[in-house]
Design a protein around this motif. Structure first.
Motif, PDB file in Angstrom:
ATOM      1  N   ASP A 288       0.822  -1.219   0.000  1.00 23.29           N
ATOM      2  CA  ASP A 288       0.000   0.000   0.000  1.00 23.29           C
ATOM      3  C   ASP A 288       0.853   1.266   0.000  1.00 23.29           C
ATOM      4  OD1 ASP A 288      -2.265  -1.578   0.107  1.00 23.29           O
ATOM      5  OD2 ASP A 288      -2.217  -1.659   2.317  1.00 23.29           O
ATOM      6  N   GLY A 289       2.153   1.067  -0.096  1.00 20.75           N
ATOM      7  CA  GLY A 289       3.032   2.241  -0.106  1.00 20.75           C
ATOM      8  C   GLY A 289       3.400   2.733   1.289  1.00 20.75           C
ATOM      9  N   LYS A 290       3.029   1.986   2.320  1.00 19.02           N
ATOM     10  CA  LYS A 290       3.343   2.412   3.699  1.00 19.02           C
ATOM     11  C   LYS A 290       4.795   2.096   4.037  1.00 19.02           C
ATOM     12  CE  LYS A 290      -0.230   2.888   6.973  1.00 19.02           C
ATOM     13  NZ  LYS A 290      -1.018   2.411   8.021  1.00 19.02           N
ATOM     14  N   PRO A 291       5.513   3.042   4.626  1.00 18.41           N
ATOM     15  CA  PRO A 291       6.895   2.730   5.029  1.00 18.41           C
ATOM     16  C   PRO A 291       6.905   1.564   6.020  1.00 18.41           C
ATOM     17  CG  PRO A 291       6.427   5.067   5.239  1.00 18.41           C
ATOM     18  CD  PRO A 291       5.123   4.402   4.965  1.00 18.41           C
ATOM     19  N   GLN A 292       7.976   0.796   5.969  1.00 17.11           N
ATOM     20  CA  GLN A 292       8.078  -0.341   6.883  1.00 17.11           C
ATOM     21  C   GLN A 292       9.115  -0.067   7.960  1.00 17.11           C
ATOM     22  OE1 GLN A 292       8.694  -3.325   3.694  1.00 17.11           O
ATOM     23  NE2 GLN A 292       6.844  -4.287   4.510  1.00 17.11           N
ATOM     24  N   VAL A 293       8.894  -0.677   9.117  1.00 21.86           N
ATOM     25  CA  VAL A 293       9.819  -0.537  10.246  1.00 21.86           C
ATOM     26  C   VAL A 293      10.137  -1.935  10.775  1.00 21.86           C
ATOM     27  CG1 VAL A 293       8.932   1.746  10.873  1.00 21.86           C
ATOM     28  CG2 VAL A 293       7.905  -0.288  11.915  1.00 21.86           C
ATOM     29  N   PHE A 294      11.176  -1.994  11.595  1.00 22.05           N
ATOM     30  CA  PHE A 294      11.549  -3.280  12.190  1.00 22.05           C
ATOM     31  C   PHE A 294      11.023  -3.304  13.618  1.00 22.05           C
ATOM     32  CE2 PHE A 294      14.691  -6.057  14.366  1.00 22.05           C
ATOM     33  CZ  PHE A 294      14.288  -7.236  13.751  1.00 22.05           C
ATOM     34  N   VAL A 302       7.293  -4.724   9.808  1.00 17.00           N
ATOM     35  CA  VAL A 302       5.855  -4.456   9.788  1.00 17.00           C
ATOM     36  C   VAL A 302       5.616  -3.057   9.229  1.00 17.00           C
ATOM     37  CG1 VAL A 302       5.379  -5.950  11.773  1.00 17.00           C
ATOM     38  CG2 VAL A 302       5.862  -3.510  12.141  1.00 17.00           C
ATOM     39  N   PRO A 303       4.395  -2.814   8.742  1.00 19.62           N
ATOM     40  CA  PRO A 303       4.112  -1.456   8.250  1.00 19.62           C
ATOM     41  C   PRO A 303       4.107  -0.448   9.399  1.00 19.62           C
ATOM     42  CG  PRO A 303       2.437  -3.033   7.523  1.00 19.62           C
ATOM     43  CD  PRO A 303       3.266  -3.725   8.545  1.00 19.62           C
ATOM     44  N   LEU A 304       4.515   0.751   9.102  1.00 23.20           N
ATOM     45  CA  LEU A 304       4.474   1.849  10.077  1.00 23.20           C
ATOM     46  C   LEU A 304       3.065   1.957  10.643  1.00 23.20           C
ATOM     47  CD1 LEU A 304       6.088   4.379  11.155  1.00 23.20           C
ATOM     48  CD2 LEU A 304       4.971   5.653   9.320  1.00 23.20           C
ATOM     49  N   GLY A 305       2.966   2.158  11.945  1.00 20.29           N
ATOM     50  CA  GLY A 305       1.662   2.353  12.563  1.00 20.29           C
ATOM     51  C   GLY A 305       1.012   1.067  13.031  1.00 20.29           C
ATOM     52  N   THR A 306       1.692  -0.081  12.849  1.00 19.37           N
ATOM     53  CA  THR A 306       1.129  -1.343  13.341  1.00 19.37           C
ATOM     54  C   THR A 306       0.948  -1.235  14.851  1.00 19.37           C
ATOM     55  OG1 THR A 306       2.217  -2.568  11.574  1.00 19.37           O
ATOM     56  CG2 THR A 306       1.541  -3.823  13.515  1.00 19.37           C
ATOM     57  N   ALA A 311       9.176   0.235  17.091  1.00 19.63           N
ATOM     58  CA  ALA A 311      10.063   0.286  15.918  1.00 19.63           C
ATOM     59  C   ALA A 311      11.500   0.535  16.361  1.00 19.63           C
ATOM     60  CB  ALA A 311       9.598   1.386  14.975  1.00 19.63           C
ATOM     61  N   ALA A 312      12.422  -0.214  15.760  1.00 23.12           N
ATOM     62  CA  ALA A 312      13.839  -0.107  16.119  1.00 23.12           C
ATOM     63  C   ALA A 312      14.491   1.088  15.439  1.00 23.12           C
ATOM     64  CB  ALA A 312      14.562  -1.387  15.703  1.00 23.12           C
ATOM     65  N   LEU A 313      15.488   1.642  16.108  1.00 20.74           N
ATOM     66  CA  LEU A 313      16.256   2.745  15.532  1.00 20.74           C
ATOM     67  C   LEU A 313      17.568   2.261  14.926  1.00 20.74           C
ATOM     68  CD1 LEU A 313      15.673   5.439  18.297  1.00 20.74           C
ATOM     69  CD2 LEU A 313      15.056   5.696  15.900  1.00 20.74           C
ATOM     70  N   SER A 314      17.903   1.019  15.175  1.00 23.02           N
ATOM     71  CA  SER A 314      19.156   0.503  14.609  1.00 23.02           C
ATOM     72  C   SER A 314      18.985  -0.970  14.270  1.00 23.02           C
ATOM     73  CB  SER A 314      20.306   0.690  15.603  1.00 23.02           C
ATOM     74  OG  SER A 314      20.019  -0.041  16.787  1.00 23.02           O
ATOM     75  N   GLY A 315      19.984  -1.516  13.623  1.00 27.38           N
ATOM     76  CA  GLY A 315      19.934  -2.922  13.235  1.00 27.38           C
ATOM     77  C   GLY A 315      19.896  -3.058  11.720  1.00 27.38           C
ATOM     78  N   ARG A 316      20.111  -4.264  11.247  1.00 23.75           N
ATOM     79  CA  ARG A 316      20.059  -4.532   9.804  1.00 23.75           C
ATOM     80  C   ARG A 316      19.097  -5.685   9.600  1.00 23.75           C
ATOM     81  NH1 ARG A 316      22.769  -3.634   5.121  1.00 23.75           N
ATOM     82  NH2 ARG A 316      24.056  -2.072   6.169  1.00 23.75           N
ATOM     83  N   VAL A 317      18.154  -5.545   8.697  1.00 24.44           N
ATOM     84  CA  VAL A 317      17.146  -6.586   8.507  1.00 24.44           C
ATOM     85  C   VAL A 317      17.127  -7.029   7.050  1.00 24.44           C
ATOM     86  CG1 VAL A 317      15.691  -5.700  10.356  1.00 24.44           C
ATOM     87  CG2 VAL A 317      15.272  -4.964   8.017  1.00 24.44           C
TER      88      VAL A 317
END
Ligand code: SF4
Length: 957
Positions: A288-294, A302-306, A311-317
């Protein structure tokens, strides 16, 4: 018998009216001696202005009046006022005009404009200077159908406005202000005396009264810097490096507001790491074009706003498609923790010691986190989360042209917004606070319009000229990538030029690049003098003829109230009134006079009637619109909809129920924001001191970007039709899209010639690079910077012909640091040659110690051309005043490939006035500065103008 009435104040005592009132009649309106829009009380007797004082009830200035404001009376009675429409009868520049009737003037203008609209509307270039009616002028140009419209912002502070809107949804001055009542540390960057003048004075005096600290970062210690607790005399063009070094220190010390960053910014959004791929550096988005976060607990993308996601500020996924991604914050932290931003690494470049940088960072951290404010006012955020109160980080910043007017100004302004976001100081108690209708996310602004498919013969443009591209696909270029606009705004040359590039208009029109025009229509823009780079060159362009003996810029229509230098080069002059003789509208559709706690707009009105054959420009524009039958200005039968500007202000609706003014709407005047037009609206404004104010509910006053109550209030007021919360864009995806185009991996692909420039400047995270002129010239040959400062007593060229203000500044020496004087054998009062890569000037110098040791400076726009502005040929401004403009070219030096780029910020097209590099050497004593221009012809019979202009003296044409 005298009347005897009980006094309201002392009800037991009668009031005796012994005579007719002896006081003045007082009319309340809005000042226009600079752009700050203070309220003024104009005292009149027998229809003549006696004096002007500050309106004590006005929310902008609370009665404070500056030298310029009180000198408005001399502006009003100035000999420089134009008297009647003029038609040029001699060569351009000769000053040979004849007065004509308004009928003839309007018929001529209608014929010229009508022919162009019919044949090829883009051949009209309509640009306005520092006027305050852009919601009208922009609408007019849109209905006319030319793509070539903008105001003066491109040569003023578009870097500040564009960087602010793209980062936080607003910027300084007209978009927001420090929380003067609560801030405990205020840091002012660069020149600001002309933007928010009286409000800054009032604010700084509040800080002083409360013992709050005021730090000024400015190469020159004048104006507000003179009363700062700490002055940091930075090298021009390096503010971004200083700011990012402060960010380095804050990150290293972990003195950032992690909750604020995670909640209100895009720091958690995942950025795709796929070098060489078409999406590298863009945000990972769902279907749906929603930014994703870890999500850090369940370790899922997951999509932003789940709901419930942390949401993490660091890490590599690893994403579902196998590509990897990292949160934007990780990129940010990696960049600014790098040793190249350490104070010791930047001290040499900035001219600020590592100790001072560390001290500034420590003080910002201490005040933000050890002196936190808590306001006991529950509120609800856009996620429906209820908060007990507002948490405040009482550190605030202000900046305008000093940061802006460099070719690295956009990224520098972004860096400053990054800094204030990282400490959680945007729209909180004690921090920087938005002023309605801001904040507005980029998505609430239009994309620019002006491509060939957006207009046509006798048709309006399909949308507004100015806006924000979301990516290269929104640029105004043709299929070959050629610019659609005369100033090349929104092209590969300057894709985010949200205010256009007025400083390129005459040069491009003269060169016919990208195409020739037929009519240049200017308002309040002194382009033949202080508003242009390369002034002598611009004058030659205005005078230049082709092989057939025709002017290369065929027709010039100009409107101004005064006989500025530009008037001499116009073919048709439409004389404007002074600001005390006309209606004006400081509109909610534009940038009004709101305060952080209140929605506010204002008007001007004719407190005196013109005594000359002049008309307010906005009324003239509406008249022309009717004659040209522009949509929006005429009904279906072609009949003019509006009598004049006052009528338009009251009856025009941009959207149903939304007009130029927010106050006193509805049939009974009881509605604010939305509501039917009210025929009594202007009378209600006048009775209210010429302004309207509506308080923002307490629950809605902070965190407006994410505050449910504020967003609901904004919808009720008509700023938006649905809530428009703002997520602060620390990482700027739109810039990365341009880099991908420049890498050739994303369409449209950037032309080869532009790739290096885009790759080097369009970084999605703020960074610092050397100003382009500094990089292009030999720094040893031109070892010094040369900049201007705005005198507190003058505004552009307007004030420097004012009989009172001229007594404060009649000429402008070049101020030279003591160490530079010693190195070149210069003494106070000597004359010197100052040379740039473009030209040289001869000026008088003054020795000064309170200035950065590599910086020469002078007052802006004091130098005049003799004969202009009603001044004699031999006035000090013309003989000893000067402009730095003669040293600045509108183009950068040629590159290896022979191309010359505009002397502008490559992202926004902002004119890079303060990038100038020079050398200095002693000259023989002189009597006049060089270059010296022949005097212009006076437009008035000198017999009609008194040799001395005195207060109270009555004279007219
Ligand atoms: S700061 Fe001075 S000149 Fe500017 S609007 Fe206010 S009173 Fe007028």
């Amino acid at each position: 018998m005298p009347q005897i009435e009980p006094s309201a104040r002392y009800p037991d005592q009668p009031t005796v009216a012994l005579s007719q009132p002896v006081g003045d009649e007082v009319r309340k309106t809005t000042c226009y001696m600079c752009a700050c829009r203070c309220g003024i009380d104009v005292h009149l007797r027998d229809g003549k202005i006696r004096y002007i004082e500050g309106n004590r009830d006005h929310p902008v200035n609370r009665g404070v009046l500056c030298a310029k404001g009180s000198a408005g009376i001399m502006q009003h009675y100035a000999p420089a006022r134009l008297q009647a429409p003029l038609k040029r009868v001699g060569p351009r520049g000769s000053g040979e005009f004849v007065e004509i009737s308004w009928d003839e003037a309007l018929e001529t203008a209608t014929r010229w404009l009508g022919e162009v609209r019919e044949r090829d509307p883009k051949k009209l270039a309509f640009f306005t200077g520092r006027d305050q009616s852009q919601s009208l002028t922009g609408y007019w140009a849109q209905m006319y159908g030319t793509p070539n419209y903008a105001a003066h912002g491109g040569f003023c502070s578009v870097n500040m406005a564009a960087a602010g809107i793209m980062t936080i949804g607003g910027a300084f001055w007209e978009f927001g202000a420090p929380d003067w009542d609560r801030t405990k540390l205020f840091v002012l960057f660069g020149v600001a005396e002309d933007h928010d003048s009286n409000p800054l004075k009032i604010g700084i005096s509040k800080l002083k009264a409360r013992g709050a600290r005021f730090v000024s970062v400015n190469p020159v210690r004048t104006g507000y810097s003179a009363v700062a607790d700490n002055w940091i005399g930075i090298r021009p063009g390096t503010d971004g490096l200083l700011i990012l070094s402060v960010v380095h220190e804050l990150l290293k010390a972990r003195k950032i507001d992690v909750d604020y960053i995670a909640r209100y910014t895009n720091a958690t959004w995942l950025v795709i790491d796929d070098p060489g791929g078409a999406d590298h550096g863009l945000f990972a988005r769902d279907g749906d074009g929603k930014p994703q976060v870890f999500e850090s607990v369940t370790e899922r993308v997951v999509p932003l706003g789940t709901e419930g996601a942390r949401a993490a500020l660091s890490g590599r996924v690893t994403l579902d498609d196998g590509r990897t991604a990292v949160p934007a914050f990780q990129l940010l932290a990696e960049r600014y923790l790098d040793a190249r931003y350490a104070p010791d690494a930047v001290a040499g470049e900035t001219g600020v010691s590592a100790e001072v940088i560390r001290g500034l960072a420590a003080e910002i951290a201490r005040v933000a986190f050890d002196e936190t404010i808590f306001l006991d006012q529950p509120w609800t955020d856009m996620n429906g989360v209820r908060h007990d109160g507002f948490v405040g980080r009482p550190v605030s910043f202000h900046a305008m042209r000093g940061l802006s007017a460099h070719s690295n100004g956009f990224q520098t302004a972004r860096a400053l917004h990054l800094l204030q976001v990282l400490i959680g100081a945007v729209d909180c108690p004690g921090g920087f606070r938005f002023e309605p209708p801001y904040p507005k996310p980029v998505e609430a602004h239009p994309t620019p319009h002006g491509r060939a498919e957006h207009f046509g013969s006798n048709k309006p443009l399909s949308g507004p000229h100015l806006g924000f591209p979301r990516g290269p696909e929104d640029m105004l270029v043709d299929e070959e990538g050629r610019p659609a606009r005369l100033d090349k705004a929104f092209s590969w040359d300057a894709p985010f030029s949200a205010h256009g590039l007025m400083h390129m208009v005459i040069a491009n029109a003269h060169a016919g690049d990208p195409y020739p025009i037929d009519v240049l229509f200017l308002y309040m823009a002194n382009m033949a003098w202080n508003s242009s780079m390369n002034t002598a060159g611009v004058i030659r362009m205005l005078e230049d003829k082709d092989e057939a003996g025709e002017y290369r810029i065929p027709k010039i229509v100009y409107s101004d109230a005064y006989s500025s230098e530009m008037v001499a080069y116009a073919d048709l002059v439409l004389p404007d009134t002074t600001y005390l003789e006309r209606y004006d509208c400081i509109s909610m559709l534009d940038r009004p006079i709101s305060e952080p706690d209140a929605v506010q707009d204002a008007i001007r009105w004719p407190v005196v009637e013109p005594d000359r054959d002049v008309r307010g420009f906005q009324t003239v524009l509406i008249d022309l619109a009717g004659r040209l039958r522009l949509p929006g200005f005429v009904d279906s039968r072609g009949k003019a909809l509006y009598r004049d500007y006052a009528d338009y202000i009251v009856r025009h609706e941009r959207r149903p129920g939304i007009g130029p003014l927010a106050g006193f709407r509805g049939r009974d005047g009881g509605r604010a924001g939305r509501g039917a037009g009210n025929p009594e609206q202007l009378d209600r404004y006048i009775a209210n001191g010429s302004f309207f104010s509506a308080h923002i509910p307490l629950e809605a006053q902070f965190f407006k970007h994410a505050n449910q109550a504020y967003q609901d209030f904004a919808v009720r007021m008509g700023f938006f039709d649905q809530p428009q919360p703002v997520t602060f864009q620390l990482y700027q995806e739109a810039l990365q899209k341009f880099r991908l185009s420049a890498e050739g991996v994303r369409k449209p692909v950037a032309p080869e010639t532009h790739r290096e420039r885009i790759l080097s400047a369009f970084d999605p995270l703020p960074f610092w690079y050397r100003p382009l002129e500094e990089e292009a010239v030999d720094r040893e040959a031109f070892p010094y910077h040369a900049i201007t400062q705005r005198p507190a007593a003058m505004y552009h060229s307007w004030g420097s012909m004012n009989a009172w203000l001229r007594q404060i500044h009649t000429r402008n020496p070049l101020y030279v640091p003591g160490s530079v004087c010693d190195a070149h054998g210069l003494e106070d009062g000597d004359w010197a040659w100052v040379t740039s890569n473009h030209g040289r000037i001869k000026v008088e110098i003054r020795r000064m110690e309170a200035v950065n040791s590599s910086t020469l400076w002078t007052w802006n726009a004091v130098g005049k051309r003799g004969g202009a502005w009603g001044l004699d040929a031999n006035v000090p401004e013309a003989e000893r005043g000067f402009l730095l403009n003669h040293l600045i070219n509108e183009l950068l030096p040629p590159k290896g490939d022979g191309r010359r780029w505009s002397n502008s910020d490559p992202i926004t097209g902002q004119a890079a006035w303060y990038d100038l590099r020079v050398r200095i050497e002693k000259a023989e004593p002189g009597l006049e500065s060089q270059p010296h221009f022949s005097a212009l012809t006076h437009l008035r019979d000198r017999e009609q103008v008194p040799a001395e202009l005195r207060y109270g003296q009555e004279w007219s044409r």
